[in-house]
Structures are given as C-alpha cells and as structure tokens.
Scaffold this active site. Structure first.
Site, PDB file in Angstrom:
ATOM      1  N   ALA A 139       0.916  -1.504   0.571  1.00 22.18           N
ATOM      2  CA  ALA A 139       0.013   0.107  -0.427  1.00 22.18           C
ATOM      3  C   ALA A 139       0.541   0.755   0.298  1.00 22.18           C
ATOM      4  O   ALA A 139       1.363   1.867   0.848  1.00 22.18           O
ATOM      5  CB  ALA A 139      -0.801   0.003   1.537  1.00 22.18           C
ATOM      6  N   THR A 167      10.551   7.977   7.994  1.00 21.76           N
ATOM      7  CA  THR A 167      11.062   8.610   7.349  1.00 21.76           C
ATOM      8  C   THR A 167      10.999   9.922   9.613  1.00 21.76           C
ATOM      9  O   THR A 167      10.453   9.577  10.520  1.00 21.76           O
ATOM     10  CB  THR A 167      10.729  10.122   7.140  1.00 21.76           C
ATOM     11  OG1 THR A 167      10.306  10.414   5.745  1.00 21.76           O
ATOM     12  CG2 THR A 167      11.735  11.302   7.508  1.00 21.76           C
ATOM     13  N   GLU A 379       4.520  12.280   0.389  1.00 26.89           N
ATOM     14  CA  GLU A 379       2.911  13.224   1.262  1.00 26.89           C
ATOM     15  C   GLU A 379       2.143  12.535  -0.572  1.00 26.89           C
ATOM     16  O   GLU A 379       1.749  13.997  -0.306  1.00 26.89           O
ATOM     17  CB  GLU A 379       3.496  14.542   1.140  1.00 26.89           C
ATOM     18  CG  GLU A 379       3.728  14.338   2.558  1.00 26.89           C
ATOM     19  CD  GLU A 379       4.150  14.362   4.434  1.00 26.89           C
ATOM     20  OE1 GLU A 379       2.995  14.323   3.716  1.00 26.89           O
ATOM     21  OE2 GLU A 379       4.231  13.208   4.238  1.00 26.89           O
TER      22      GLU A 379
END
Length: 402
Positions: A139, A167, A379
């Site tokens: 995913a 991160t 993002e």
C-alpha cells in the site's frame, strides 16, 4: 491575500537562513556520505528551537509542527503556524533537506497529532518527536489500502503489520501509525495511533539506503502484537462511513504545502549557485534585454525562476488557506504537484548547465538534484496529486475517478 511576506515572520526567516548557511551547509556533504549517522550538531539547534517556541501561541517552526486553524473562514486574515512552517522549512532546505527532516522533535508525525488530536492528547503528546508510518509493502499511493490492523482489546488496541519508508523511524520518540479497525469497512475504519518508542512488539527491521536525503534515517518497522493504550488513538474512535478517514487525511492538507516549500528551498539553492557559477564566465545574466537577444543560458535561468516563483505563490496560498480555516485540499495538492515537479526539474537542469562542476562533488549541485526527487514522491506522488486535483475540479469521489 497580500503576496508580501508578513513582517512578523522576518526574524524567523532570518534565523532559518542563518542556520541553513552556518549549520546545515558546512555539514551537508559529511552526512550525505555518512548515511544513518545521527547529526549531533542538530541537538543544539533543536534546543534553541524549543526555547523559541516556549509559550508560542501558534506552535513550533519545524517540519510537521502544525497547529489547527483557529479561524473558521468567517472573516479576518490570519498568518499562523502553517505559513510560519512553510517559510521556515523553505529556508532550512536551502541549506539541506535531509538535515531539515532530522531536527529532533520536529517530525512529520507531529502534523498528524496537531491535525486530529483532542486537547488532552495535544497537551500530552504535543512535544513528542513523532514520525509518520503510513506506507506498507502493498500500500503506497493508495493510503486506504493499508493492511496493518488495530484490534480492540480491553483498555487498548493490538497492532499487527509492517510499515516502510518511515522518515525518522529509528530516531523519533514515537511513531504515528495508520491502521484499520476493520478491513471489511474500508477507509472508514482507518485510524492513526501514537506508538511510543520502546513499546513491546514494535521493531525497527532495517534502515534503507537511499538516493537522496541521506542524513535522514528511513526505517522499516514491524508491529507484532504491539499493544497501545486507547488514549493513544488520535481523534474519534468511532467508525463512520459518512466521514470516511477524513480526519486522518487532513494531515496531508497541512503537510503537502510544507513539502512544496521544501522543494522550493532546495531548487532555490541550486538556481542561486548556478547563477553564481555561470556569472564567473562573464555571461550577462541581467534582465535588461529582450529574451530573443539573450544568451540561451540566461533565458533558461529566467524561465526557471518564473516557474519557481509560480510554485512559491501557490504554496503560500495553500498555507494561508489552512491558517484561515478554509478547505485547502485542492490547493495543497496543486502546490505539491507544481513545486515537486519544478523543484526536480530545476535541480537537474542546473546540474546539466554547470557541466562537470554540476556533476562532481566539489559543489552541492548533484546532491541537491538527488535530494529533490523525494519531494516529488512522498506525501503523495505527482500522479496522485493530479488525480486529487481532478476529483476536486470535477466533483468526483475516489470511487468515481480512479
């Protein structure tokens, strides 16, 4: 909307520029080569930032420390934490993107806490250095397809699954984990949980070796019967088909303008250095002649400047809307799509224009080109941003337009 930067942010911008120039730039190459080695120089900087933020009404200045919009779009004009964060990160990424992502207590997971946490959670977790764990082996761009489960068990939840590309996943004090309460109910059952470092059942499996942002650690994390208390579920615990996982997705409306600002920062660094190097050859880089009489390189630099300025203004608009309580999902995606693409284009072209100087390690141009690529990916990739924009413009749902 006034396109001039508010004067109240001048001290922040000046401080960020100084940090980028005096702290980040001198150690940029060092930590690019020493991947996974923690940049100890950032500890002092983080302490300074903590002192700057004590008692601040609108939160911190670093990546992900985003406050909820106080305004509800009912008039007035507010330039708050979203704008502040974008402006600060733009300058810091002029210094180094990987180091900007490594600042203690300024993780991307903090944006999720700020976006959907209740008042008690904000008070308890607001100063926690939090990473964000969304992506899984199966995913990526489709956040709704995550398979990590959260099973209710007494006064807590049991998490099982695997997350990748986290991160600051090893360095952060906690990880905000996206998991589903019920796979059969689709995206409506997806919630975010704060899992503190050292919680039994959470294991950092490996650290990734990367093309860019090598100063920032990127971890793969496994959750094996990992128990978290119920009070660490962010936002509403109820599964609502009508609301879907809008609360969790609100995180992106805050963070996408931030990533756009980061892309603008690193591209600005490349463009500035390229102008400096080309000016040494005696080529006229002024703006006083028509484009058809200019050297080709001058014309190309000016076109890149125009593209970068367009991306900057779109980014400021998305941040301003967030600060003023205006729905900005479309504008955040527009800013991210534009800045991510332009940032990568500018840094790569600057490498080409500077020839051997651009490709070698005597300058940071090749590093900036490597660093910029991730800003067009994480993002939400370029393609996903365009899909979101199309849905908003056409009034289509995710089921209607895939």
């Amino acid at each position: 909307m006034n396109l001039e930067i508010p004067k109240k942010f001048s001290p922040l911008i000046n401080q960020a520029q100084q940090v980028a120039r005096e702290v980040f730039r001198p150690i940029s190459r060092k930590y690019d080569r020493a991947e996974h080695e923690y940049p100890k120089e950032l500890d002092l900087f983080a302490s300074i930032m903590d002192g700057m933020n004590d008692g601040a009404a609108d939160g911190g200045t670093g990546a992900g420390k985003l406050a909820r919009s106080e305004s509800k779009g009912g008039g007035g004009n507010r330039n708050g934490t979203n704008m502040k964060t974008v402006l600060g990160l733009t300058e810091l990424c002029w210094g180094d993107v990987g180091l900007a992502l490594s600042i203690p207590r300024q993780g991307l997971g903090n944006s999720a806490i700020a976006a959907v946490a209740n008042e008690e959670q904000l008070a308890r977790l607001g100063n926690t250095w939090a990473a964000m764990a969304i992506t899984e082996p199966g995913a990526g761009s489709d956040s709704a397809a995550i398979r990590t489960t959260a099973t209710e068990d007494g006064d807590g939840y049991i998490l099982n699954g695997e997350k990748i590309y986290v991160t600051a996943g090893e360095r952060a004090d906690a990880v905000v984990v996206w998991a589903t309460l019920d796979r059969n109910k689709g995206r409506a059952a997806i919630k975010s949980f704060v899992v503190e470092k050292g919680t039994p059942g959470m294991t950092v499996e490996r650290l990734e070796k990367k093309l860019g942002i090598r100063a920032s650690d990127t971890a793969a994390i496994r959750f094996d019967n990992c128990r978290v208390p119920k009070e660490n579920l962010l936002g509403d615990p109820d599964v609502s088909v009508e609301k879907g996982f809008a609360g969790a997705m609100q995180t992106f409306d805050n963070t996408r303008p931030v990533v756009a600002g980061m892309a603008i920062g690193v591209a600005s660094a490349a463009l500035q250095k390229t102008r400096e190097l080309i000016a040494l050859t005696g080529i006229d880089l002024g703006y006083h002649t028509q484009t058809w009489t200019q050297p080709a390189v001058t014309r190309e630099l000016q076109l890149m400047e125009a593209e970068l300025e367009a991306a900057r203004l779109l980014t400021l608009r998305a941040a301003w809307m967030a600060d003023n309580g205006l729905p900005n999902s479309k504008e955040a995606s527009i800013a991210k799509a534009k800045a991510g693409r332009v940032g990568n284009m500018v840094t790569l072209r600057c490498v080409e224009l500077c020839g051997s100087l651009g490709y070698g390690e005597t300058e940071l141009l090749e590093k900036w080109a490597r660093d910029s690529k991730i800003l067009d990916i994480f993002e939400g990739t370029q393609q996903i941003q365009l899909l979101i924009i199309a849905r908003r413009l056409l009034g289509k749902s995710s089921a209607e337009l895939k």
